[in-house]
Design a protein around this motif. Structure first.
Motif, PDB file in Angstrom:
ATOM      1  N   GLN B 361     -14.048  -7.337  18.587  1.00  0.00           N
ATOM      2  CA  GLN B 361     -15.372  -7.715  19.094  1.00  0.00           C
ATOM      3  C   GLN B 361     -16.369  -7.899  17.950  1.00  0.00           C
ATOM      4  O   GLN B 361     -17.145  -8.847  17.925  1.00  0.00           O
ATOM      5  CB  GLN B 361     -15.852  -6.641  20.073  1.00  0.00           C
ATOM      6  N   ARG B 362     -16.324  -6.971  16.973  1.00  0.00           N
ATOM      7  CA  ARG B 362     -17.222  -7.073  15.811  1.00  0.00           C
ATOM      8  C   ARG B 362     -17.013  -8.396  15.090  1.00  0.00           C
ATOM      9  O   ARG B 362     -17.966  -9.059  14.703  1.00  0.00           O
ATOM     10  CB  ARG B 362     -16.952  -5.935  14.820  1.00  0.00           C
ATOM     11  N   GLY B 367     -19.455 -14.042  13.942  1.00  0.00           N
ATOM     12  CA  GLY B 367     -19.494 -15.490  13.895  1.00  0.00           C
ATOM     13  C   GLY B 367     -18.440 -16.127  13.011  1.00  0.00           C
ATOM     14  O   GLY B 367     -18.581 -17.282  12.625  1.00  0.00           O
ATOM     15  N   LEU B 368     -17.389 -15.347  12.680  1.00  0.00           N
ATOM     16  CA  LEU B 368     -16.321 -15.928  11.873  1.00  0.00           C
ATOM     17  C   LEU B 368     -15.545 -16.954  12.693  1.00  0.00           C
ATOM     18  O   LEU B 368     -15.369 -16.803  13.903  1.00  0.00           O
ATOM     19  CB  LEU B 368     -15.356 -14.835  11.427  1.00  0.00           C
ATOM     20  N   ALA B 369     -15.088 -17.996  12.012  1.00  0.00           N
ATOM     21  CA  ALA B 369     -14.310 -19.017  12.713  1.00  0.00           C
ATOM     22  C   ALA B 369     -12.999 -18.416  13.202  1.00  0.00           C
ATOM     23  O   ALA B 369     -12.446 -17.509  12.579  1.00  0.00           O
ATOM     24  CB  ALA B 369     -14.037 -20.182  11.768  1.00  0.00           C
ATOM     25  N   VAL B 376      -7.230 -14.491  12.303  1.00  0.00           N
ATOM     26  CA  VAL B 376      -5.798 -14.676  12.521  1.00  0.00           C
ATOM     27  C   VAL B 376      -5.062 -13.347  12.322  1.00  0.00           C
ATOM     28  O   VAL B 376      -4.215 -12.950  13.123  1.00  0.00           O
ATOM     29  CB  VAL B 376      -5.238 -15.767  11.574  1.00  0.00           C
ATOM     30  N   GLY B 377      -5.441 -12.654  11.247  1.00  0.00           N
ATOM     31  CA  GLY B 377      -4.829 -11.358  10.981  1.00  0.00           C
ATOM     32  C   GLY B 377      -5.069 -10.389  12.112  1.00  0.00           C
ATOM     33  O   GLY B 377      -4.198  -9.602  12.488  1.00  0.00           O
TER      34      GLY B 377
END
Lengths: 129, 730
Positions: B361-362, B367-369, B376-377
């Motif tokens: 959630q963080r 706002g990371l893509a 992805v990780g």
């Protein structure tokens, strides 16, 4: 006078309870090298791959019973000299006599005390230190 | 817990397994599915119980097991026939044996002396015949057994001898030192030191020293003579004779001195050196076959094996390849782990799931893509976390067998008491479910089986009259269905007498006299508190509690129960339970800034009612029309006390939920956030019980969310008299 701590023992019994009881008693006598197997066939595999001085085995087990294990050990030259103590229920005279035929070294009647086990061991190995 | 107590605990665990095995095998005997090994296994089970009990001084248990075992020994040896009567007695004896074990363990009452004694008498009659008396046990002293010391002279196994100063020739702990000086004549007789050394090498590892100090200078050399002296150190647990045997042919043609090397430390013979011989290289099966096929008389002390030269032993080991280390022979298939440890692991994994969700959630909030390395990780981490969770849950999973296998006994007893003939069929015993669920299944299943036999099945006479086989069948089955475990208990009895059920419900004021109920609804009336169809509370199924107790215990496990019945053909109870009590598939709902979770299994449908869909009964109790019926509308935020005003008409979402009994209500909330798998945290443990709340969980953002107790909410809503069972006359 053999040292109990140098004795390698394999306990063969299909009941964990009985294996633990024998192990516990052996440990009280100073035996440190103890392995276990849950039936005669597993016991035979183990004693062939890792020889021991003494096998303490139950009689009535699945796969291969105690007499079968005794006979297999006596029939296999590399391990045929292994000492063998049979665990029996009370009043198994016939069984003990058959075991004698096959070269059993001693027998131990369940239930047993540590003192009884010691006595049986010493009858085979001489006084233990 | 000291060692002895720990072993005792192991014993009782093993007793449970043995007793279960005993019963299974006896039932095989009863149904004719037995082979020769079955009676042996039966004997072994009782024998093992007795053996362990003896070690712990459990006298009553030992005494009973002994009589039981004695009869089994007779049967095993074929001295007594194993007929139907005998097997039935054995089954009852196994029940009493189980009671003795329970009493010894302190988990059951003391076994009534009369009951135990009566069975002992029966067993003894079967063992010794009418009026026979048991032969006294042979005393151990009577065996006339002479222990065989490690040096078995009678067996002619020379290398068994222990080293001792008094026993010359016995294997030496440190091996042998051999000083060998051939005479020239030995070479004349075409013997060769190298060959002898090679032969000696077969007994064990050699260290060879050649002393050439006596060899004269070339000008004085006597070519026909020998002055070379070999000193050989042989490390092998062989006796002197074996060493001497190598030099048999050169005796008299050499100076030979063989002396033991004193070993340090233990005086036990060194273990035979075969550490590198894999057990698999030796044909165990052939060895076993040999042992098992040989007539008993063949392996006597006079057998060829024992008369073979002792040298054969090391020779055999020397031929074994010195390759890889032996594979672990017969590795144990299971380990016993303290349940507490597993639970701790489950708790930690629960925390991990929550932590993972919070992290996700963080990351979303930052706002990371979605394609960023972190996102992805994190997705991979989520998959791994799920996998860990599933694996950990699987540790706690147990087959329902442990519960199912207690049932044959129950069925026997109830059948005997009611005079009915019953066959129990079990299916899906291997179906796995969380240990806690398994444990808590026993009681409801017991109760329902009693009911099925007592109320469901007819007497043999009634059945025959109805054209059915006189023996009734009760089926107990477990299966997995859509992420839940389903237990079905069905009988081929008379089915539910709906007239009577309805009459009772009316007379007890449970339903209105003119209530219009479907067949299913009538059948499900038996789950209502205070409902009992037995005219007199019978000793068997009654016990003063009704099916409502069963339903409550199932509900406390997050389960549902329902019944379907076919008059004259029988009834089927269906229990549906979650596989675990630790995780819940839920729907996150928003109500007055709070997030609440409703169990997904309870949700039927969600809809957004318009203002005109909501009707008011008695001026204030809201209901909405849903599939030809009115269901009460529960304003969740208001009911839970989050705010005073209800959701304004025309806004919000109504989530229609259904309880086990089929009662419905619509939960009015502000929004639906979506489906989540949540870790259940007990509210009672951390706070206290709250009406309408089943438990709590921790959300991804770290906030606590309450899990709704749908049944309580619905029951509460439906208790309002005006809302009860409104049905449209369609």
């Amino acid at each position: 006078m053999p040292a109990a701590s140098a004795l390698h023992v394999l306990i063969v019994d299909d009941q964990q309870t009985m294996r633990s009881l024998v192990r516990n008693s052996l440990q009280q006598l100073g035996v440190r090298e103890i392995t276990e197997a849950a039936d005669g066939e597993a016991g035979l595999r183990q004693v062939i791959s890792k020889p021991v001085h003494l096998v303490i085995s139950d009689f009535n087990m699945p796969n291969l019973d105690g007499l079968g294990l005794l006979r297999a050990i006596r029939a296999h030259p590399p391990i045929k000299t292994t000492a063998f103590i049979m665990l029996t229920g009370r009043a198994d005279r016939e069984l003990v006599q058959r075991a004698v035929q096959f070269g059993v070294n001693n027998y131990l009647v369940k239930p047993f005390t540590v003192a009884q086990l010691k006595e049986k061991l010493e009858a085979v190995f001489g006084p233990l230190t | 817990m000291d060692t002895f107590e720990a072993i005792k605990a192991t014993f009782f665990q093993e007793c449970d397994e043995l007793l279960a095995d005993l019963e299974t095998k006896l039932l095989d005997l009863e149904s004719g599915a037995a082979d020769d090994e079955t009676i042996n296994a039966v004997f072994r089970a009782v024998h093992s119980v007795k053996g362990g009990a003896g070690a712990f001084g459990l006298e009553a248990l030992v005494r009973f097991a002994h009589v039981f075992e004695t009869l089994l020994d007779e049967l095993r040896a074929g001295r007594k026939p194993c007929d139907e009567l005998t097997v039935r007695t054995l089954l009852r004896a196994s029940d009493v044996l189980a009671d003795h074990v329970a009493a010894a363990q302190g988990t059951g009452p003391e076994v009534e002396e009369a009951r135990s004694a009566a069975l002992v008498a029966e067993l003894e009659v079967l063992t010794h015949g009418e009026g026979g008396s048991p032969a006294p046990d042979e005393a151990e002293d009577d065996f006339g057994f002479q222990p065989v010391a490690f040096d078995l002279p009678s067996l002619d196994l020379p290398s068994l001898d222990l080293p001792s100063p008094d026993a010359p020739g016995a294997p030496a702990a440190g091996g042998w030192r051999i000083v060998f000086r051939p005479h020239g004549r030995m070479y004349v007789n075409a013997n060769e030191t190298g060959l002898l050394l090679r032969e000696l090498g077969r007994l064990g590892p050699l260290e060879v020293e050649l002393d050439d100090s006596a060899v004269p200078m070339l000008d004085r050399l006597q070519p026909e003579e020998n002055e070379l002296v070999w000193t050989i150190r042989l490390t092998a647990p062989v006796d002197e004779a074996a060493v001497r045997e190598v030099f048999d042919f050169v005796e008299g043609d050499c100076d030979l001195r063989i002396e033991p090397i004193a070993g340090e430390g233990p005086e036990l013979p060194p273990l035979i050196e075969t550490p590198d011989a894999p057990a698999d290289d030796i044909d165990i099966s052939a060895l076993l076959a040999k042992v098992q096929d040989e007539p008993a008389a063949a392996v006597t002390p006079a057998a060829p094996a024992t008369s073979a030269p002792a040298a054969a032993a090391p020779a055999a080991s020397a031929t074994a390849p010195t390759a890889s280390s032996p594979p672990a022979a017969a590795a144990p298939a299971t380990i016993r782990v303290d349940l507490e440890r597993v639970d701790r692991l489950i708790n930690v994994v629960g925390e991990l799931v929550i932590q993972q969700a919070m992290l996700a959630q963080r990351v979303t909030e930052s706002g990371l893509a979605r394609s960023s390395g972190i996102s992805v990780g994190l997705e991979d981490l989520e998959l791994l976390t799920r996998e860990i969770q599933d694996s950990v849950m699987a540790i706690r999973a147990q087959p329902v067998k442990s519960v199912f296998q207690r049932m044959p006994r129950l069925v026997r007893e109830v059948a005997e008491m009611t005079g009915k003939r019953v066959r129990l069929v079990t299916e899906g015993e291997a179906t796995e479910v969380d240990k806690t669920v398994v444990e808590r299944l026993a009681e409801p299943i017991t109760h329902m089986l009693r009911n099925a036999i007592d109320h469901g099945l007819e007497t043999p006479e009634e059945r025959t009259a109805a054209g059915k086989p006189s023996e009734g069948t009760v089926r107990l089955a477990a299966l997995h269905r859509s992420g839940r475990i389903v237990i079905e208990i069905s009988d081929d009895g008379r089915g539910i007498n709906r007239e009577r059920v309805r009459g009772i419900a009316v007379s007890k004021g449970l339903i209105a006299e003119d209530a219009a109920l479907t067949d299913d609804e009538i059948d499900n009336l038996i789950f209502l508190p205070g409902f009992s169809t037995a005219d007199a509370v019978s000793d068997i199924s009654g016990r003063g509690v009704g099916m409502d107790v069963v339903r409550r215990s199932i509900q406390s496990l997050g389960g549902r129960i329902s019944i379907s019945s076919n008059p004259g053909k029988g009834s089927t109870f269906t229990l549906s339970l979650p596989l675990t009590l630790a995780v819940l598939d839920g729907m996150a709902l928003g109500a007055a800034e709070q997030t609440l979770v409703a169990p997904l299994s309870a949700i039927v449908e969600s809809l957004t009612p318009k203002a005109e869909d909501v009707h008011y009964v008695g001026g204030h109790d809201a209901v909405i029309r849903f599939r030809e019926a009115f269901v009460p509308l529960v304003d969740v935020a208001r009911t839970m006390g989050f705010r005073d005003a209800p959701v304004p008409p025309g806004q919000g979402v109504a989530v229609v939920v259904e309880t086990e009994s089929g009662a419905r209500a619509a939960l009015m909330v502000d929004a639906i956030h979506g489906q989540r798998q949540v870790v259940i945290k007990s509210l009672e443990t951390n706070y206290q019980q709250v009406e309408g709340v089943a438990a709590a969980t921790i959300l991804g953002d770290g906030r606590v969310a309450l899990i709704l107790d749908v049944d309580a909410l619905v029951a509460n809503a439906r208790r309002r008299p005006a809302a009860a069972d409104l049905k449209l006359a369609s």
